[in-house]
Scaffold this active site. Sequence first.
Site, PDB file in Angstrom:
ATOM      1  N   ARG A  98     -18.554  -6.099  32.795  1.00 34.20           N
ATOM      2  CA  ARG A  98     -18.355  -7.093  31.582  1.00 34.20           C
ATOM      3  C   ARG A  98     -18.342  -8.409  31.862  1.00 34.20           C
ATOM      4  NH1 ARG A  98     -12.824  -4.064  29.846  1.00 34.20           N
ATOM      5  NH2 ARG A  98     -13.435  -2.633  31.637  1.00 34.20           N
ATOM      6  N   MET A 133     -17.112  -3.162  43.907  1.00 38.40           N
ATOM      7  CA  MET A 133     -16.691  -4.503  44.970  1.00 38.40           C
ATOM      8  C   MET A 133     -17.075  -4.296  46.322  1.00 38.40           C
ATOM      9  SD  MET A 133     -15.976  -7.499  45.406  1.00 38.40           S
ATOM     10  CE  MET A 133     -15.329  -8.183  43.742  1.00 38.40           C
ATOM     11  N   ASN A 151     -12.084  -2.320  37.776  1.00 36.58           N
ATOM     12  CA  ASN A 151     -13.643  -2.386  36.825  1.00 36.58           C
ATOM     13  C   ASN A 151     -13.143  -3.214  35.876  1.00 36.58           C
ATOM     14  OD1 ASN A 151     -16.179  -1.332  36.679  1.00 36.58           O
ATOM     15  ND2 ASN A 151     -15.400  -0.358  34.865  1.00 36.58           N
ATOM     16  N   ILE A 192      -9.320  -3.238  42.941  1.00 34.95           N
ATOM     17  CA  ILE A 192      -9.805  -4.386  43.994  1.00 34.95           C
ATOM     18  C   ILE A 192      -8.566  -5.233  44.414  1.00 34.95           C
ATOM     19  CG2 ILE A 192     -11.100  -6.507  43.866  1.00 34.95           C
ATOM     20  CD1 ILE A 192     -12.777  -5.394  41.759  1.00 34.95           C
ATOM     21  N   HIS A 246      -4.186  -4.344  29.700  1.00 35.71           N
ATOM     22  CA  HIS A 246      -3.670  -3.994  31.046  1.00 35.71           C
ATOM     23  C   HIS A 246      -2.020  -4.219  31.059  1.00 35.71           C
ATOM     24  CE1 HIS A 246      -7.922  -5.281  32.898  1.00 35.71           C
ATOM     25  NE2 HIS A 246      -7.757  -3.985  32.606  1.00 35.71           N
ATOM     26  N   GLU A 280       0.216   2.846  36.170  1.00 41.52           N
ATOM     27  CA  GLU A 280       0.272   2.919  34.954  1.00 41.52           C
ATOM     28  C   GLU A 280       0.658   4.441  34.207  1.00 41.52           C
ATOM     29  OE1 GLU A 280      -3.611   0.142  33.565  1.00 41.52           O
ATOM     30  OE2 GLU A 280      -3.979   1.725  35.009  1.00 41.52           O
ATOM     31  N   ARG A 306      -2.710   7.074  27.568  1.00 43.25           N
ATOM     32  CA  ARG A 306      -3.127   5.466  27.993  1.00 43.25           C
ATOM     33  C   ARG A 306      -4.280   5.250  26.454  1.00 43.25           C
ATOM     34  NH1 ARG A 306      -7.589   2.500  30.886  1.00 43.25           N
ATOM     35  NH2 ARG A 306      -6.814   0.439  30.829  1.00 43.25           N
ATOM     36  N   GLU A 328      -5.579  -4.146  45.006  1.00 46.15           N
ATOM     37  CA  GLU A 328      -4.996  -3.311  46.153  1.00 46.15           C
ATOM     38  C   GLU A 328      -5.474  -3.097  47.515  1.00 46.15           C
ATOM     39  OE1 GLU A 328      -3.665   0.317  44.227  1.00 46.15           O
ATOM     40  OE2 GLU A 328      -2.967  -0.632  42.583  1.00 46.15           O
ATOM     41  N   HIS A 329      -6.840  -3.081  47.283  1.00 45.88           N
ATOM     42  CA  HIS A 329      -7.897  -2.619  48.514  1.00 45.88           C
ATOM     43  C   HIS A 329      -8.836  -3.627  49.110  1.00 45.88           C
ATOM     44  CE1 HIS A 329      -6.117   1.142  47.776  1.00 45.88           C
ATOM     45  NE2 HIS A 329      -6.448   1.345  46.511  1.00 45.88           N
ATOM     46  N   ASN A 349      -5.048   9.336  31.388  1.00 39.12           N
ATOM     47  CA  ASN A 349      -5.539   8.061  31.350  1.00 39.12           C
ATOM     48  C   ASN A 349      -7.112   8.161  31.207  1.00 39.12           C
ATOM     49  OD1 ASN A 349      -6.217   5.558  31.928  1.00 39.12           O
ATOM     50  ND2 ASN A 349      -4.594   4.975  33.441  1.00 39.12           N
TER      51      ASN A 349
END
Length: 435
Positions: free
Chosen positions: A264, A306, A234, A351, A204, A402, A116, A353-354, A25
């Site tokens: 972005r 983040m 990201n 982000i 995604h 993924e 991926r 998840e955490h 990936n």
Amino acid sequence: MTAHLTSAQLSEQHAAEGQIVLVVNAGSSSIKCSVYRVIDDPHAEAGARAIHGAGGQIEGIGVAPRVVAHMADGRLIVDEKFPVAQVADHDAAFRLLRLVLAVGLRDTPPAAIGHRVVHGGAHFTDAVLIDDKVIEELDALTPLAPLHQPHNLAAIRAVRVAAPELPQVACFDTAFHAGNDIMAQLFALPFHYYEEGIRRYGFHGLSYEYIAHHLHTVAPDIARGRVIVAHLGNGASLCAMKDGKSVETTMGLTALDGLPMGTRCGALDAGAVLWMMAHGMDYAAIEKVLYQESGLKGISGLSSDMRELLASDSKQAKLAVDFYTYRIAQEVGKLAVVLGGLDALVFTAGIGEHAAPVRAQVCERLAPVFGIALDTAANDAGKERVSASDSRVPVFAIPTDEEGMIALHTARLLREAHVHAQPDAGAGAAARLGQ
């Protein structure tokens, strides 16, 4: 060289031993390699289960490179930071990571490698075995995913050189959205542009597909309903799903659209690009601004990370986080209209998840409309279900996988194509991957 087995032989072998699949990936700032064993499981949504084995990752490529890799039993292979000059680009990162992961492949030679690939365009709506023609067609899509597609293809080409006998499979981030209605794909441009492939593809998809499968297992009633998934990393996007299928998503033709991201810009008035052109900026300069200098990094003037923004007392950092959660909540509202309501909200990716404060801010913005109430303790602890018992809409924080989805697709395609590496070919390929 590959050996062609009968369907019965392959099914018997697969059920007894599973397929060993190496998953690559290659993202915009990282490369992950993982070893999976895929075994039959009639209770799983996909009819099979991907069991994670050894894995490694290089993150911070060209900025702050760090390599972490583990064996299947959890033993650490390496956790080391490297000078930027040593891992300045994706080619150097892939060479280093395959050296590390070759240790984990010695006793588990892969039957195939799954990759991926971010953009599949209008043609690739399912995973596909890679050959010269596929590479050529994917290369032509590079302008639509300049941060990702070159790195995805670089990994594919590197494996073809190191182990040409190993089957390789491309799995696409766009494929999950391929069945979306034309209303979700169309731009208000002359229609011939749509016919030529200028349309909203969405991304995604491998992450969203995993979440759909996971919900089917742990909460089947919710999985059959109207679910919005927030993939926040990201790169960031939202997906509206009904009965586990994509209905609408926030990204479009490219991975620039929709939510603001690490670097972005997200959704942007096309007039801003025209203004840049009118003021003398060329294609390369505009591309750099939109892909590398905008988003959280651009607004904060500090970082795209983040974690750093949440820890900072800078007003610009706070503005970046506030705008990020504002836009997420705004897009959740739009997608709920498309779905005709909302039965569950899921946060996933780094982000999602955490970052408990991000989840809290988004849900606070949504609370007056959807009756969402967080369980603060569960949210802070990162539990799977983070909403309170009286929340009208349940809210989840679910780690995505993924790579696991790529392993499942790769094993499925091998079975369908009756392709399998010879017993000694995988071992030799594993050794050469480390050369």
